[in-house]
Design a protein around this motif. Structure first.
Motif, mmCIF file in Angstrom:
data_model
loop_
_atom_site.group_PDB
_atom_site.id
_atom_site.type_symbol
_atom_site.label_atom_id
_atom_site.label_comp_id
_atom_site.label_asym_id
_atom_site.label_seq_id
_atom_site.Cartn_x
_atom_site.Cartn_y
_atom_site.Cartn_z
ATOM 1 N N THR A 175 -4.473 -74.380 -1.973
ATOM 2 C CA THR A 175 -5.600 -73.757 -2.666
ATOM 3 C C THR A 175 -5.109 -72.667 -3.607
ATOM 4 N N ASP A 176 -5.831 -72.500 -4.702
ATOM 5 C CA ASP A 176 -5.560 -71.365 -5.593
ATOM 6 C C ASP A 176 -6.652 -70.306 -5.458
ATOM 7 N N LYS A 177 -7.495 -70.453 -4.427
ATOM 8 C CA LYS A 177 -8.591 -69.519 -4.175
ATOM 9 C C LYS A 177 -8.138 -68.458 -3.161
ATOM 10 N N PRO A 178 -8.843 -67.323 -3.099
ATOM 11 C CA PRO A 178 -8.490 -66.298 -2.103
ATOM 12 C C PRO A 178 -8.634 -66.826 -0.668
ATOM 13 N N PHE A 179 -7.716 -66.411 0.185
ATOM 14 C CA PHE A 179 -7.828 -66.666 1.621
ATOM 15 C C PHE A 179 -7.278 -65.445 2.346
ATOM 16 N N GLY A 180 -7.566 -65.359 3.628
ATOM 17 C CA GLY A 180 -7.138 -64.206 4.391
ATOM 18 C C GLY A 180 -6.324 -64.588 5.614
ATOM 19 N N VAL A 181 -5.890 -63.559 6.327
ATOM 20 C CA VAL A 181 -5.158 -63.732 7.586
ATOM 21 C C VAL A 181 -5.825 -62.871 8.651
ATOM 22 N N ASN A 182 -6.042 -63.443 9.820
ATOM 23 C CA ASN A 182 -6.570 -62.699 10.965
ATOM 24 C C ASN A 182 -5.410 -62.109 11.760
ATOM 25 N N LEU A 183 -5.531 -60.845 12.104
ATOM 26 C CA LEU A 183 -4.551 -60.189 12.962
ATOM 27 C C LEU A 183 -5.319 -59.479 14.071
ATOM 28 N N THR A 184 -5.164 -59.974 15.292
ATOM 29 C CA THR A 184 -5.940 -59.469 16.422
ATOM 30 C C THR A 184 -5.088 -58.568 17.302
ATOM 31 N N PHE A 185 -5.617 -57.385 17.585
ATOM 32 C CA PHE A 185 -4.931 -56.420 18.437
ATOM 33 C C PHE A 185 -5.639 -56.388 19.787
ATOM 34 N N LEU A 186 -5.249 -57.303 20.668
ATOM 35 C CA LEU A 186 -5.871 -57.403 21.986
ATOM 36 C C LEU A 186 -4.828 -57.240 23.073
ATOM 37 N N PRO A 187 -5.248 -56.821 24.258
ATOM 38 C CA PRO A 187 -4.300 -56.802 25.375
ATOM 39 C C PRO A 187 -3.710 -58.186 25.564
ATOM 40 N N SER A 188 -2.418 -58.266 25.682
ATOM 41 C CA SER A 188 -1.764 -59.565 25.833
ATOM 42 C C SER A 188 -0.634 -59.437 26.837
ATOM 43 N N PHE A 189 -0.128 -60.579 27.260
ATOM 44 C CA PHE A 189 0.929 -60.575 28.265
ATOM 45 C C PHE A 189 2.263 -60.109 27.670
ATOM 46 N N LYS A 190 2.385 -60.221 26.345
ATOM 47 C CA LYS A 190 3.585 -59.766 25.647
ATOM 48 C C LYS A 190 3.166 -59.236 24.289
ATOM 49 N N GLU A 191 3.494 -57.983 24.000
ATOM 50 C CA GLU A 191 3.094 -57.354 22.737
ATOM 51 C C GLU A 191 3.755 -58.043 21.555
ATOM 52 N N PRO A 192 2.963 -58.584 20.620
ATOM 53 C CA PRO A 192 3.545 -59.229 19.449
ATOM 54 C C PRO A 192 4.177 -58.190 18.516
ATOM 55 N N PRO A 193 5.107 -58.602 17.653
ATOM 56 C CA PRO A 193 5.702 -57.680 16.680
ATOM 57 C C PRO A 193 4.766 -57.491 15.484
ATOM 58 N N TYR A 194 3.746 -56.669 15.658
ATOM 59 C CA TYR A 194 2.704 -56.534 14.643
ATOM 60 C C TYR A 194 3.247 -56.101 13.285
ATOM 61 N N GLU A 195 4.181 -55.167 13.279
ATOM 62 C CA GLU A 195 4.712 -54.689 12.004
ATOM 63 C C GLU A 195 5.356 -55.825 11.215
ATOM 64 N N GLU A 196 6.018 -56.714 11.915
ATOM 65 C CA GLU A 196 6.678 -57.840 11.240
ATOM 66 C C GLU A 196 5.651 -58.850 10.735
ATOM 67 N N TYR A 197 4.588 -59.056 11.487
ATOM 68 C CA TYR A 197 3.525 -59.942 11.015
ATOM 69 C C TYR A 197 2.865 -59.348 9.768
ATOM 70 N N ILE A 198 2.672 -58.038 9.772
ATOM 71 C CA ILE A 198 2.076 -57.385 8.600
ATOM 72 C C ILE A 198 2.981 -57.524 7.385
ATOM 73 N N GLN A 199 4.285 -57.385 7.592
ATOM 74 C CA GLN A 199 5.206 -57.564 6.469
ATOM 75 C C GLN A 199 5.128 -58.981 5.922
ATOM 76 N N ALA A 200 4.978 -59.963 6.799
ATOM 77 C CA ALA A 200 4.832 -61.353 6.357
ATOM 78 C C ALA A 200 3.573 -61.528 5.524
ATOM 79 N N ILE A 201 2.493 -60.869 5.935
ATOM 80 C CA ILE A 201 1.225 -60.931 5.201
ATOM 81 C C ILE A 201 1.386 -60.308 3.813
#
Length: 328
Positions: free
Chosen positions: A63-89
């Motif tokens: 697509t050449d149209k706008p799209f977004g990314v969901n990033l959920t900050f929920l209690p999880s069994f293993k903390e995701p590397p949020y900063e790295e996901y944000i850099q990817a975004i």
């Protein structure tokens, strides 16, 4: 149709596809965006930030149209590397991020400095006001009807949306129970400037989920969902199945002493993937809204969004104006 939401996100139609674990892939996000809405890739469905980079690139190829990314900050069994996901975004040139769960405040400045608009999902007016106060560009107001995590206040949209309209100055969309043109008109009458759909988008030909899941939504009515994890204060609305019945039996037995480890084997993302991707319908609990009762077919996203907009226009121009003319 033009609202503050369409202007903010650069889209043609005020319809957002919410982030959904093991559903929000490039294929679906691109289909929604190509149909004039805002498609959303779910970041944490991707095992690593590097995988998210590739998924964003795949969406850009579709697509050449706008799209977004969901990033959920929920209690999880293993903390995701949020900063790295944000850099990817950021590196992917994404223009919209849908945040959910805990407050996005620790990450908000970084996202907005990169020119990214942030819409935060909220299940209460107080949380929506907090999102507004920290600088979110918009919020998605989730009523008790929604699939996934409806919060702990149990306020349905008929009350929650007008309350949000009374308090907020930033634009918001309605989420939970949204399915068609009637939903859109009702949401906008109550103060929203668009709507967010999750479960409804699963029941489309573009959704990359197993046909068993789509058929389950087609066959279900509004009474088929259940609430789990209430005593953990992590309430989730899910489709009833054997796994959910097992969870409820464990919850009834443990009562207030229940711990997440007691039901971990029935709620992990890996088990949920068996349902959504492999069609093992009793393998785990899977998020589903009460809107299942309004799902009667499995169209593609282009057909669905066109129908929604046509129905909304007909309701406003004919049915509602007809009432006014009849009273004149």
């Amino acid at each position: 149709m033009k609202t503050r939401i369409t202007t903010l996100f650069g889209i043609e139609r005020p319809i957002i596809q919410g982030g959904m674990h093991h559903v929000g892939f490039a294929q679906l996000a691109a289909a929604v965006s190509n149909a004039g809405g805002l498609g959303i890739i779910t970041a944490l469905t991707q095992p690593t930030p590097e995988d998210l980079v590739r998924e964003i690139a795949e969406c850009q190829s579709l697509t050449d149209k706008p799209f977004g990314v969901n990033l959920t900050f929920l209690p999880s069994f293993k903390e995701p590397p949020y900063e790295e996901y944000i850099q990817a975004i950021i590196d992917g040139g994404v223009t919209v991020v849908e945040t959910a769960g805990r407050s996005p405040e620790p990450y908000l400045a970084r996202l907005q400095e990169a020119g990214i608009k942030v819409i935060h999902k909220c299940t209460s007016v107080r949380h929506a006001l907090k999102a507004q106060s920290i600088g979110c560009d918009a919020v998605s107001v989730d009523g008790f009807e929604c699939g996934g995590h409806p919060g702990e206040d149990d306020i349905p949209n008929f009350i929650l949306l007008p309350r949000a309209a009374e308090e907020l100055t930033i634009p918001f969309v309605a989420s939970g129970g949204m399915a068609d043109g009637r939903s859109l008109v009702a949401a906008m009458a109550l103060g929203a400037e668009g709507m967010n759909m999750g479960t409804r988008f699963i029941a489309t030909t573009d959704a990359p989920v197993h046909d068993n899941v789509k058929q389950a939504l087609l066959e279900a009515d509004e009474r088929q969902t259940r609430l789990i994890m209430r005593n953990l204060r992590n309430t989730e609305r899910v489709m009833n199945n054997a796994a959910v019945e097992s969870i409820q039996a464990i919850e009834a037995d443990k009562g207030k002493y229940i711990a997440i480890d007691d039901i971990r084997h029935l709620v992990t993302g890996a088990q949920g993937r068996k349902v959504l991707q492999e069609g093992e319908m009793d393998a785990a609990a899977w998020s589903c809204g009460m809107v299942a009762g309004l799902i009667h077919d499995i169209p593609d996203c282009a057909t669905l969004l066109e129908r929604i907009m046509n129905e909304a226009e007909t309701i406003v121009d004919q049915r509602l104006k007809g009432f006014m003319a009849a009273s004149g």
